[in-house]
Design a protein around this motif. Structure first.
Motif, PDB file in Angstrom:
ATOM      1  N   ASN A  29      13.777 -73.519  25.134  1.00  0.00           N
ATOM      2  CA  ASN A  29      12.421 -73.625  25.453  1.00  0.00           C
ATOM      3  C   ASN A  29      11.983 -72.323  24.663  1.00  0.00           C
ATOM      4  OD1 ASN A  29      10.748 -76.269  26.385  1.00  0.00           O
ATOM      5  ND2 ASN A  29      12.426 -75.974  27.813  1.00  0.00           N
ATOM      6  N   ILE A  30      11.026 -72.212  23.919  1.00  0.00           N
ATOM      7  CA  ILE A  30      10.676 -71.039  23.231  1.00  0.00           C
ATOM      8  C   ILE A  30       9.636 -70.542  23.841  1.00  0.00           C
ATOM      9  CG2 ILE A  30      10.223 -69.944  21.020  1.00  0.00           C
ATOM     10  CD1 ILE A  30      12.886 -71.094  21.309  1.00  0.00           C
ATOM     11  N   SER A  31       9.616 -69.292  24.526  1.00  0.00           N
ATOM     12  CA  SER A  31       8.734 -68.794  25.409  1.00  0.00           C
ATOM     13  C   SER A  31       7.936 -67.633  24.310  1.00  0.00           C
ATOM     14  CB  SER A  31       8.969 -68.219  26.626  1.00  0.00           C
ATOM     15  OG  SER A  31       8.305 -67.675  27.448  1.00  0.00           O
ATOM     16  N   SER A  32       7.258 -66.710  25.120  1.00  0.00           N
ATOM     17  CA  SER A  32       6.557 -65.575  24.648  1.00  0.00           C
ATOM     18  C   SER A  32       6.595 -64.462  25.606  1.00  0.00           C
ATOM     19  CB  SER A  32       5.324 -65.885  23.974  1.00  0.00           C
ATOM     20  OG  SER A  32       4.630 -64.709  23.658  1.00  0.00           O
ATOM     21  N   ILE A  33       6.573 -63.214  25.166  1.00  0.00           N
ATOM     22  CA  ILE A  33       6.443 -62.195  26.297  1.00  0.00           C
ATOM     23  C   ILE A  33       4.715 -62.316  26.810  1.00  0.00           C
ATOM     24  CG2 ILE A  33       8.179 -60.663  25.515  1.00  0.00           C
ATOM     25  CD1 ILE A  33       5.889 -59.298  23.790  1.00  0.00           C
ATOM     26  N   THR A  34       4.205 -62.879  25.852  1.00  0.00           N
ATOM     27  CA  THR A  34       2.706 -62.975  26.504  1.00  0.00           C
ATOM     28  C   THR A  34       2.560 -63.892  27.702  1.00  0.00           C
ATOM     29  OG1 THR A  34       2.209 -64.858  24.984  1.00  0.00           O
ATOM     30  CG2 THR A  34       1.958 -62.733  24.038  1.00  0.00           C
ATOM     31  N   HIS A  35       3.581 -64.795  27.905  1.00  0.00           N
ATOM     32  CA  HIS A  35       3.470 -65.570  29.285  1.00  0.00           C
ATOM     33  C   HIS A  35       3.068 -64.757  30.326  1.00  0.00           C
ATOM     34  CE1 HIS A  35       7.595 -64.657  30.597  1.00  0.00           C
ATOM     35  NE2 HIS A  35       7.205 -65.272  31.721  1.00  0.00           N
ATOM     36  N   LYS A  36       3.381 -63.539  30.489  1.00  0.00           N
ATOM     37  CA  LYS A  36       3.002 -62.692  31.730  1.00  0.00           C
ATOM     38  C   LYS A  36       1.612 -62.269  32.022  1.00  0.00           C
ATOM     39  CE  LYS A  36       7.912 -61.260  32.087  1.00  0.00           C
ATOM     40  NZ  LYS A  36       8.796 -59.914  32.268  1.00  0.00           N
ATOM     41  N   ASN A  37       0.998 -62.474  30.844  1.00  0.00           N
ATOM     42  CA  ASN A  37      -0.376 -61.918  30.707  1.00  0.00           C
ATOM     43  C   ASN A  37      -1.563 -62.804  31.218  1.00  0.00           C
ATOM     44  OD1 ASN A  37       0.537 -59.759  29.431  1.00  0.00           O
ATOM     45  ND2 ASN A  37       0.221 -60.369  27.341  1.00  0.00           N
ATOM     46  N   VAL A  38      -1.176 -64.009  31.550  1.00  0.00           N
ATOM     47  CA  VAL A  38      -2.264 -65.033  32.105  1.00  0.00           C
ATOM     48  C   VAL A  38      -1.703 -65.875  33.261  1.00  0.00           C
ATOM     49  CG1 VAL A  38      -3.211 -65.417  29.861  1.00  0.00           C
ATOM     50  CG2 VAL A  38      -1.130 -66.660  30.467  1.00  0.00           C
ATOM     51  N   HIS A  39      -2.675 -66.644  33.872  1.00  0.00           N
ATOM     52  CA  HIS A  39      -2.186 -67.534  34.735  1.00  0.00           C
ATOM     53  C   HIS A  39      -2.654 -68.978  34.563  1.00  0.00           C
ATOM     54  CE1 HIS A  39      -1.444 -64.347  37.677  1.00  0.00           C
ATOM     55  NE2 HIS A  39      -2.680 -63.548  37.174  1.00  0.00           N
TER      56      HIS A  39
END
Length: 189
Positions: A29-39
């Motif tokens: 699965n391709i994530s992004s470092i931006t996943h930590k910036n939201v809920h």
């Protein structure tokens, strides 16, 4: 959400039996470092209210990360040979970046492009974490890989990354799984 997570959820479920018969199977699965910036907003998972493109993208990448980690937990509980592994490309050049800046003013676009040029890796470097997750020996289910360089947003190598706390929370994974089953009509594990 549909493109970045739900489609992958459904496809994985539909291919799971075939994957289980393959030699050394992996789901990446391709994530992004931006996943930590939201809920995740389970009351508006599809961003139908107050849509903002960047927030919707970041939430979809959070959901993708949650899915990859929950898939790993479920595969291990089922004693499956399939590995669920995650990767993110960091900040790499792609055709998505100019589109993300389209609704900005001219000066803001110029400044953003200048900063992005300094921070982004060539797309070939951005692909390395995904290739590593898919092919490197010794990779374990649940691992997460990204660039090895500056703030894990760029680099010529690959290094273990850490998902955000919300992405790693089993309760979030269970709830997202239930929502994904309802939204896609695909159930498995």
């Amino acid at each position: 959400m549909g493109t970045n997570m739900l489609g992958h959820f459904a496809l994985t479920g539909l291919l799971l039996d075939s994957l289980g018969r393959a030699g050394a199977p992996r789901v990446i699965n391709i994530s992004s470092i931006t996943h930590k910036n939201v809920h995740l907003d389970f009351d508006d998972l599809m961003s139908r209210h107050a849509y903002q493109a960047n927030r919707a993208y970041n939430r979809s990448k959070l959901a993708t990360t949650v899915f990859g980690l929950e898939l790993d937990r479920r595969l291990r509980a089922a004693d499956s040979p399939i590995l669920s592994v995650l990767a993110h490309p960091g900040m790499s050049r792609s055709n998505l970046n100019p589109r993300a800046l389209q609704d900005r003013g001219r000066f803001e676009r110029l400044m953003a492009r200048t900063i992005l040029l300094a921070l982004q890796s060539p797309s070939a470097q951005g692909a390395l974490p995904q290739l590593y997750a898919a092919t490197a020996p010794g990779v374990r289910g649940g691992q997460f890989f990204g660039p090895s360089g500056f703030k894990k947003i760029r680099g010529r190598g690959v290094k273990a990354a850490h998902p955000g706390a919300e992405a790693a929370a089993p309760k979030t994974g269970q709830r997202l799984w239930t929502e994904a089953e309802q939204l896609t009509g695909v159930t498995y594990l």
